[in-house]
Design an enzyme around this catalytic site. Structure first.
Site, PDB file in Angstrom:
ATOM      1  N   GLU A 182       0.801  -1.235   0.000  1.00 26.06           N
ATOM      2  CA  GLU A 182       0.000   0.000   0.000  1.00 26.06           C
ATOM      3  C   GLU A 182       0.831   1.282   0.000  1.00 26.06           C
ATOM      4  O   GLU A 182       0.626   2.163   0.847  1.00 26.06           O
ATOM      5  CB  GLU A 182      -0.987  -0.011   1.172  1.00 26.06           C
ATOM      6  CG  GLU A 182      -2.040  -1.091   1.026  1.00 26.06           C
ATOM      7  CD  GLU A 182      -3.245  -0.926   1.948  1.00 26.06           C
ATOM      8  OE1 GLU A 182      -3.232  -0.049   2.821  1.00 26.06           O
ATOM      9  OE2 GLU A 182      -4.214  -1.691   1.776  1.00 26.06           O
ATOM     10  N   GLU A 231      -5.232  -8.618   0.007  1.00 25.50           N
ATOM     11  CA  GLU A 231      -6.005  -8.317   1.224  1.00 25.50           C
ATOM     12  C   GLU A 231      -7.444  -8.035   0.846  1.00 25.50           C
ATOM     13  O   GLU A 231      -7.714  -7.472  -0.225  1.00 25.50           O
ATOM     14  CB  GLU A 231      -5.475  -7.072   1.968  1.00 25.50           C
ATOM     15  CG  GLU A 231      -4.224  -7.291   2.758  1.00 25.50           C
ATOM     16  CD  GLU A 231      -3.755  -6.044   3.497  1.00 25.50           C
ATOM     17  OE1 GLU A 231      -4.595  -5.270   3.996  1.00 25.50           O
ATOM     18  OE2 GLU A 231      -2.530  -5.853   3.567  1.00 25.50           O
TER      19      GLU A 231
HETATM   20  C1  BGP Z   1      -4.615  -2.307   5.076  1.00 26.54           C
HETATM   21  C2  BGP Z   1      -3.243  -2.623   5.596  1.00 26.54           C
HETATM   22  C3  BGP Z   1      -3.198  -3.700   6.630  1.00 26.54           C
HETATM   23  C4  BGP Z   1      -4.389  -3.783   7.544  1.00 26.54           C
HETATM   24  C5  BGP Z   1      -5.707  -3.535   6.822  1.00 26.54           C
HETATM   25  C6  BGP Z   1      -6.874  -3.368   7.749  1.00 26.54           C
HETATM   26  O1  BGP Z   1      -4.664  -0.968   4.686  1.00 26.54           O
HETATM   27  O2  BGP Z   1      -2.396  -3.024   4.543  1.00 26.54           O
HETATM   28  O3  BGP Z   1      -1.978  -3.594   7.310  1.00 26.54           O
HETATM   29  O4  BGP Z   1      -4.200  -3.060   8.671  1.00 26.54           O
HETATM   30  O5  BGP Z   1      -5.662  -2.418   5.989  1.00 26.54           O
HETATM   31  O6  BGP Z   1      -6.935  -2.065   8.237  1.00 26.54           O
HETATM   32  P1  BGP Z   1      -7.106  -1.678   9.750  1.00 26.54           P
HETATM   33  O7  BGP Z   1      -6.018  -2.359  10.464  1.00 26.54           O
HETATM   34  O8  BGP Z   1      -7.004  -0.196   9.803  1.00 26.54           O
HETATM   35  O9  BGP Z   1      -8.446  -2.135  10.168  1.00 26.54           O
END
Ligand code: BGP
Length: 467
Positions: free
Chosen positions: A165, A366
């Site tokens: 990201e 993801e």
């Molecule tokens: C993405 C990231 C992850 C993870 C996910 C969920 O943006 O790559 O590392 O954290 O989001 O987000 P959050 O942890 O804010 O709920």
């Protein structure tokens, strides 16, 4: 378009799930690990820090066994740069190297293909002190670090992801990295350095490991226009260029996206190139595209004096920039309890957009639902997660039927871990880890209902998505 008959998932489809080092490992200062910016950032008073996390560092065998029990074909994890090089660019820490070597062996023992992200939000603190990505020395440090990984694990790791990201680190730096108010000119220079760094390691990977494949892992979301007013449509195109295509055009074509570049010129954000940068960028081409997808975005045109345009917040919430676009809520979509929109069909649209632009194999790195799970008599009834995931998996199959080349699906997350900024109470895993934000308990693992469901999904190669 609805297909009457869906194509089956490919036979060797890589079903799995993801995590990242600082969110799952714990052992933040053990066995020679140096601090990363995640270890030193200011943590909100009501959430946990990242010191223990899921304690996967000490439980990795048990965790891999659970993944194997679910039938994982792949596991996407990240390597903590500061375990390998505690100060980012100095001595190599043999114990850090050994940890990931053991983890990789454990995965292979269970027929799970490692999918390795080399950098997931956790820049070494020692490099940050010297200017972080502003400092071009970080490009060389990153290249050296990656070459060490390629040499150490390249005999066993065939799939590599460069930077998680990068687009969110630029657009939502305050949310994901805990940095202050953005200085955009400066951020786009950092962005350029990250792009050069990514290109260098892509080329290094191709040279050192001719059989391996390497690609980026940005967060890509299709962008809808709020109305059919041509001005809203243009705002959506602009956002897609700034948010999505800037990153993928660079990873695939080695070039700045024209519309994103025009935006940077207009704003005075264009980065400075050093001699040689252009050639470095041009020489590197990703072998595949990894992308994270949580939800689509919806935008409207924004007048230059737009006071309603929201500032960058949580990485999934609406953003905007006066005179460029304004993020708005999509009234057709439901939201999670944390306010994130849910748009399974948007994932199909996103995959199709990426495929028609780049014609490269894709893997979803993801996708998932963060929620508050309740442990009841050793069980977790997370129907909401199964609903969310089954709808998204269905859309993956729709996209495959549309002709998109998707070779894997790795939802977030394999096991409960710490959210980027909402602590341990916001859970994503198939495996429940018994701890709270401030009470670590025994960190015992429990299989959620979604664990058994995903096991069946994998076993039937995506044919049976029923709960
Ligand atoms: C993405 C990231 C992850 C993870 C996910 C969920 O943006 O790559 O590392 O954290 O989001 O987000 P959050 O942890 O804010 O709920």
């Amino acid at each position: 378009m609805y297909h009457k008959k869906l194509k089956p998932f490919p036979k060797d489809f890589l079903w799995g799930a993801s995590t990242s080092a600082y969110q799952v490992e714990g052992a933040w200062n053990e066995d020679g690990k140096g601090p990363s910016i995640q270890d030193l950032k200011t943590i909100p008073a009501d959430t946990s820090d990242f010191k223990v996390a899921t304690d996967h560092y000490h439980h990795y065998k048990e965790d891999v066994a659970l993944m194997a029990e679910m039938g994982f074909k792949t596991y996407r994890f990240s390597i903590a740069w500061t375990r390998i090089m505690p100060t980012g660019d100095g001595e190599v820490n043999e114990k850090g190297l050994a940890f990931y070597s053991d983890l990789i062996d454990e995965l292979i023992k269970h027929d799970i293909t490692p999918l390795v992200t080399v950098y997931h939000f956790d820049l070494p603190a020692a490099l940050e002190e010297k200017g972080g990505w502003k400092n071009r020395a970080t490009i060389d440090a990153f290249t050296r670090y990656c070459e060490i990984l390629f040499k150490a694990y390249g005999d066993r790791v065939k799939y590599w992801l460069t930077i998680n990201e990068q687009n969110m680190m630029i657009l939502h730096g305050a949310a994901v990295l805990g940095t202050g108010k953005p200085d955009w000119k400066d951020l786009y220079q950092q962005n350029h350095h990250m792009m050069v760094a990514q290109a260098k390691v892509t080329t290094a990977c191709h040279n050192l490991l001719p059989d391996a494949k390497i690609g980026p892992a940005p967060n890509i979301a299709c962008v809808y226009s709020q109305t059919n007013n041509p001005e809203d449509v243009q705002a959506a195109e602009t956002m897609a260029a700034i948010r999505n295509w800037l990153y993928l055009d660079m990873a695939v074509y080695g070039e700045y996206n024209a519309l994103a570049w025009a935006y940077m010129e207009e704003k005075g954000y264009t980065p400075t190139f050093e001699p040689g940068d252009e050639a470095i960028l041009k020489a590197a081409k990703a072998d595949f595209i990894g992308f994270n997808y949580y939800a689509s975005r919806t935008v409207a045109a924004s007048p230059i004096d737009d006071t309603a345009s929201p500032e960058a917040g949580d990485q999934q919430l609406a953003v905007g920039e006066p005179g460029v676009y304004r993020g708005v809520t999509n009234s057709y979509l439901e939201k999670t309890e944390f306010g994130w929109e849910i748009d399974p069909a948007g994932m199909r649209t996103t995959a199709n957009q990426i495929y028609s632009r780049y014609r490269l194999p894709m893997i979803i790195t993801e996708n998932g639902l963060g929620g508050i799970d309740k442990l009841e008599d050793g069980k977790i009834h997370d129907d909401y997660r199964m609903d969310y995931l089954s709808k998204h998996i269905h859309q993956v199959q729709e996209a495959i039927t549309d002709g998109a080349d998707i070779f894997g699906y790795c939802p977030w997350s394999a096991i409960d871990l710490i959210s980027t900024h909402q602590g341990f109470r916001k859970r994503y895993g198939f495996v429940y880890v018994d701890r709270d934000d401030f009470d670590l308990k025994e960190l015992k693992r429990y299989r959620k209902d979604s664990f058994f469901w995903y096991q069946k999904v994998i076993k039937t190669n995506g044919e049976d998505l029923a709960k």
